[in-house]
Design a protein around this motif. Structure first.
Motif, short mmCIF file in Angstrom:
data_model
loop_
_atom_site.label_atom_id
_atom_site.label_comp_id
_atom_site.label_asym_id
_atom_site.label_seq_id
_atom_site.Cartn_x
_atom_site.Cartn_y
_atom_site.Cartn_z
N LYS A 60 0.84 -1.19 0.00
CA LYS A 60 0.00 0.00 0.00
C LYS A 60 0.88 1.25 0.00
O LYS A 60 1.79 1.38 0.80
CB LYS A 60 -0.93 0.00 1.21
CG LYS A 60 -2.00 -1.09 1.13
CD LYS A 60 -3.05 -0.91 2.21
CE LYS A 60 -4.14 -1.98 2.08
NZ LYS A 60 -4.87 -1.86 0.81
N ILE A 62 0.78 5.78 -0.94
CA ILE A 62 -0.03 6.97 -1.21
C ILE A 62 0.09 7.30 -2.68
O ILE A 62 1.18 7.53 -3.20
CB ILE A 62 0.43 8.17 -0.35
CG1 ILE A 62 0.30 7.84 1.14
CG2 ILE A 62 -0.38 9.41 -0.70
CD1 ILE A 62 -1.11 7.52 1.58
N THR A 64 -1.02 9.66 -5.92
CA THR A 64 -1.51 10.99 -6.28
C THR A 64 -2.16 10.94 -7.65
O THR A 64 -1.56 10.48 -8.62
CB THR A 64 -0.36 12.02 -6.30
OG1 THR A 64 0.26 12.05 -5.00
CG2 THR A 64 -0.88 13.41 -6.63
N THR A 65 -3.40 11.41 -7.75
CA THR A 65 -4.12 11.40 -9.02
C THR A 65 -3.66 12.56 -9.89
O THR A 65 -2.90 13.44 -9.46
CB THR A 65 -5.63 11.52 -8.79
OG1 THR A 65 -5.92 12.82 -8.25
CG2 THR A 65 -6.11 10.45 -7.81
N GLU A 69 -5.14 14.82 -6.11
CA GLU A 69 -5.73 14.22 -4.92
C GLU A 69 -4.93 12.98 -4.51
O GLU A 69 -4.46 12.22 -5.36
CB GLU A 69 -7.18 13.84 -5.17
CG GLU A 69 -8.10 15.04 -5.42
CD GLU A 69 -9.53 14.62 -5.65
OE1 GLU A 69 -9.77 13.40 -5.86
OE2 GLU A 69 -10.42 15.49 -5.64
N ASP A 70 -4.77 12.77 -3.19
CA ASP A 70 -4.02 11.63 -2.67
C ASP A 70 -4.96 10.59 -2.07
O ASP A 70 -5.96 10.93 -1.44
CB ASP A 70 -3.04 12.08 -1.57
CG ASP A 70 -1.91 12.94 -2.14
OD1 ASP A 70 -1.67 12.87 -3.36
OD2 ASP A 70 -1.28 13.68 -1.35
N TYR A 71 -4.62 9.32 -2.27
CA TYR A 71 -5.36 8.24 -1.62
C TYR A 71 -4.42 7.06 -1.44
O TYR A 71 -3.39 6.95 -2.12
CB TYR A 71 -6.59 7.83 -2.44
CG TYR A 71 -6.27 7.13 -3.75
CD1 TYR A 71 -6.26 5.73 -3.83
CD2 TYR A 71 -5.97 7.85 -4.90
CE1 TYR A 71 -5.97 5.09 -5.01
CE2 TYR A 71 -5.67 7.23 -6.09
CZ TYR A 71 -5.68 5.84 -6.14
OH TYR A 71 -5.37 5.21 -7.32
N GLU A 72 -4.75 6.17 -0.52
CA GLU A 72 -3.93 4.99 -0.29
C GLU A 72 -4.46 3.82 -1.10
O GLU A 72 -5.66 3.52 -1.06
CB GLU A 72 -3.92 4.63 1.20
CG GLU A 72 -2.96 3.48 1.52
CD GLU A 72 -2.92 3.13 3.00
OE1 GLU A 72 -1.84 3.17 3.59
OE2 GLU A 72 -4.01 2.84 3.56
N GLY A 73 -3.58 3.21 -1.84
CA GLY A 73 -4.00 2.07 -2.66
C GLY A 73 -2.88 1.08 -2.84
O GLY A 73 -1.72 1.34 -2.52
#
Length: 305
Positions: A60, A62, A64-65, A69-73
Motif C-alpha cells: 500500500k 499513497i 496521487t491522481t 488528490e491523494d489516496y492509499e491504494g
C-alpha cells in the motif's frame, strides 16, 4: 530460528557459487554477502528448489491522481527471487525488482518449508523476505529494514517458479500496449471557438507511442540495414533494441522498458549485465540502432489512463 546478521562480508557472485564479484548499490557502496571458500565444501541440499521465482510484489502506497488528490491504494510490481545455493545453515541468491538487483543470504526451515532471506542492509530498499514454499510457489512478506526510507515498508510476495530460456523468436504481442506512460510531454495546442471564431491555446499532455514495427522487426534474427531503421520512430528503435536484451534476461532499470516487456510471459529478468551473452548479429544490430536513435524523432498522442 537464529537471527541473521544484516552485515555480511565478501560479495556473492550472481548466478554462480564459489567466485567473488563486487557490485555497487545505488549509493555507490559495496554490497556484501558471504560465500566463504570453506562453505563451498558444505553439502548442498534441496537443489530442486534452486531457480527463479517470479510474481507480484505488492504494498500500500499513497497515490496521487492527475488532479492532485491523494489516496492509499495497492501498488503492484513484479519481482524475481533467484535461489542459487542451499546448505544446512545458509541460503544464497538475489532479488530483482525495478531493475535493482540485490544479493541475499538466509536460512531454510525444512520442517516448515519456509525461507528467511535478508538483503545486505546497506541500501534503503533492502529488507527481509519471509516466504513459504508450496510446490512451485513462494508466498509471504517482505519488510524493509528502514521503514521510513521507502513508500511501502511492508509488501506481499506471491511468486511462481519460472525457467529462464533464451529464445531469439520471442517478440512482443500485437495485444501489448504500445504507449510509453512514463515520459509525458506538454504541447501547446490551438483551437478555434466556432461561435466567436476566436483562436485560443491550451496545454495538452501527450505520450510517446510506438508503431507495429516492434511486432515485425527482430534484431536477434535478422541483419538490419539502414533502410530498415531510418524511418522508424525513436521509441520503435528503442523497443527493437531492448528486445534483444530482454530475450537474454536483462533487468531494466528504466520503467519504460520494464512496462513493455513485463506485458509478456517470456520476459524473466535474471541479470543486470548480459552484454557478453549477445550474439555477433545482435551486437551489430544494437550498434546500428544506437546510431539512429540519437537522431530519431518520436510520435506523441493523447491518451487516458
Amino acid at each position: 530460528m537464529k537471527n541473521l546478521k544484516l552485515f555480511l562480508t565478501v560479495s556473492l557472485m550472481i548466478g554462480l557459487t564459489g567466485c567473488k564479484k563486487e557490485t555497487e548499490n545505488s549509493n555507490g557502496k559495496k554490497d556484501s554477502i558471504t560465500v566463504k571458500k570453506d562453505s563451498l565444501a558444505v553439502p548442498e541440499i534441496h537443489k530442486e528448489y534452486y531457480g527463479i521465482y517470479m510474481g507480484d510484489f505488492a504494498g500500500k502506497e499513497i497515490i496521487t491522481t492527475e488532479i492532485g488528490e491523494d489516496y492509499e491504494g495497492d501498488v503492484y510490481k513484479r519481482i524475481a527471487l533467484k535461489i542459487n545455493r542451499i546448505t544446512k545453515d545458509s541460503v544464497y541468491g538475489q532479488s530483482i525488482v525495478d531493475g535493482n538487483q540485490r544479493p541475499f543470504r538466509g536460512v531454510f526451515n525444512e520442517a516448515a518449508a519456509s525461507f528467511i532471506l535478508d538483503e545486505p542492509g546497506n541500501d534503503k530498499t533492502d529488507g527481509r523476505f519471509e516466504v513459504k514454499l508450496s510446490n512451485d510457489s513462494l508466498t509471504g512478506t517482505w519488510n524493509a529494514f528502514n521503514k521510513t526510507a521507502v513508500k511501502a515498508p511492508s509488501k506481499r510476495v506471491k511468486l511462481i517458479k519460472k525457467e529462464f530460456v533464451y529464445n531469439p523468436n520471442f517478440m512482443l504481442s500485437p495485444d501489448n500496449d504500445l504507449i510509453d506512460w512514463e515520459n509525458p510531454k506538454s504541447f501547446v495546442e490551438k483551437y478555434t471557438d466556432e461561435e466567436t471564431g476566436k483562436t485560443e491555446t491550451y496545454t495538452a499532455s501527450k505520450n510517446r507511442i510506438a508503431s507495429d514495427a516492434v511486432f515485425k522487426i527482430n534484431a536477434s534474427k535478422q541483419k538490419l540495414t539502414e533502410k530498415d531503421v531510418k524511418n522508424l520512430r525513436k521509441l520503435d528503435m528503442e523497443i527493437i533494441k531492448n528486445s534483444v536484451f530482454a530475450r537474454h534476461g536483462y533487468s531494466f532499470k528504466k520503467a519504460t522498458y520494464r512496462n513493455f516487456f513485463e506485458q509478456t510471459d517470456w520476459y524473466i529478468p535474471v541479470s543486470d549485465n548480459v552484454d557478453n551473452d549477445l550474439s555477433s548479429l545482435e551486437k551489430e544490430n544494437v550498434a546500428l540502432l544506437n546510431r539512429f536513435i540519437k537522431y530519431a524523432e518520436d510520435k506523441y498522442d493523447s491518451f487516458g489512463r
